[in-house]
Design a protein around this motif. Sequence first.
Motif, short mmCIF file in Angstrom:
data_model
loop_
_atom_site.label_atom_id
_atom_site.label_comp_id
_atom_site.label_asym_id
_atom_site.label_seq_id
_atom_site.Cartn_x
_atom_site.Cartn_y
_atom_site.Cartn_z
N SER A 14 1.73 13.36 -1.79
CA SER A 14 3.17 13.12 -1.74
C SER A 14 3.83 13.66 -3.00
O SER A 14 3.19 13.96 -4.00
N LEU A 47 -1.82 4.31 -8.42
CA LEU A 47 -2.38 3.49 -7.35
C LEU A 47 -3.15 2.30 -7.91
O LEU A 47 -3.96 2.46 -8.83
N VAL A 72 6.86 10.23 -5.46
CA VAL A 72 6.56 8.83 -5.11
C VAL A 72 5.79 8.22 -6.27
O VAL A 72 4.59 8.44 -6.43
N MET A 80 2.42 6.27 -5.86
CA MET A 80 1.20 7.04 -5.58
C MET A 80 0.57 7.56 -6.87
O MET A 80 -0.64 7.78 -6.93
N GLU A 99 -1.27 3.90 3.05
CA GLU A 99 -0.51 2.83 3.71
C GLU A 99 -1.10 2.45 5.06
O GLU A 99 -0.57 1.57 5.74
N MET A 140 -1.23 12.87 -6.99
CA MET A 140 -0.75 11.99 -5.92
C MET A 140 0.77 11.84 -5.84
O MET A 140 1.33 11.65 -4.77
N GLY A 141 1.45 11.92 -7.00
CA GLY A 141 2.89 11.69 -6.99
C GLY A 141 3.73 12.93 -7.18
O GLY A 141 4.94 12.90 -6.92
N THR A 156 1.17 12.83 4.51
CA THR A 156 0.46 13.06 3.26
C THR A 156 -0.51 11.91 2.98
O THR A 156 -0.66 10.99 3.78
N ARG A 199 -0.09 9.57 1.15
CA ARG A 199 0.65 8.30 1.12
C ARG A 199 0.48 7.57 2.45
O ARG A 199 0.30 6.33 2.48
N HIS A 200 0.52 8.30 3.56
CA HIS A 200 0.38 7.68 4.88
C HIS A 200 -1.04 7.16 5.09
O HIS A 200 -1.25 6.19 5.83
#
Length: 286
Positions: A105, A114, A108, A111, A83, A61-62, A77, A79-80
Amino acid sequence: MRQVQDQASKLRHAAATTTNGFRTIAITSGKGGVGKTSLAVNLGLLMAGNGQRVALLDGDMGLANVDVLLGMTPKFTLRHVVEGQKELTEIMLRGPNGLYVIPASRGVEAMAHLPVAGRARLLGRLEQLEGLIDILLIDTAAGISPNVLSLILAADEAIVVTVPEPTAITDAYAIIKVLSRHRADLRAGILMNMVEGVSQAEEVFDQLRRIIRHFLKLEVRFTGHVLRDECVGRAVCEQKPFSVCFPYARASRSLHELAKSLAAPSQFAPHPEPFWGRMIHLAAQL
């Protein structure tokens, strides 16, 4: 906390009333540097090229890398999705052979760790893949973070990638040990990468299997092997999949056989609960 519980409750209800329409395979490793992501990308391409509807989820994720190996530059990604800015289907890309790519993403930190609410939001969106794909491949991050463990444990089966080096083999054993604590019926296989030949792959696997059987009382299967090949490194530098750049290279031929093997019906019985439903349960436990 109440909001998270209410959301999880709704997702469990949705999962309980939906059939599991796609097979999920987590591709993971105990340590980095064993070629896991490269294998996941090329395996997905070959399986898609064989006529299957395949999606590849970048589960790191990051520190995402799947898009890099495919030479893609995603605008949106996971992330969107977390969010709430985009739906999962809105960030999916189409790669070679019709492979669906779900990008994560990069750089980040949030991410990579989480919280329960974020994981629940993301996992609920995976329902959108129902009817769209036959197989979901998940390229997890290396290691044993909650993000990684929840993805592996929820998958129908796991492929642990390792290489014939002491540190990599030790880490492969370690991740299987951790997974076995959470799931007694762990469905795991070992994929030997960067081997000189089938005899070396089988010898190293047999050593690892005996250790796992003795100390963990668990059976793992031999998923297959991929031969060491300098073409793999060249393809990575060019940001192209090696199975596309060098289709007749040793590594590509090895992976072709694995793709055919995985395309066959799974030896494991289908899980009665959908993938995202299992993920919802795990999100609150790890």
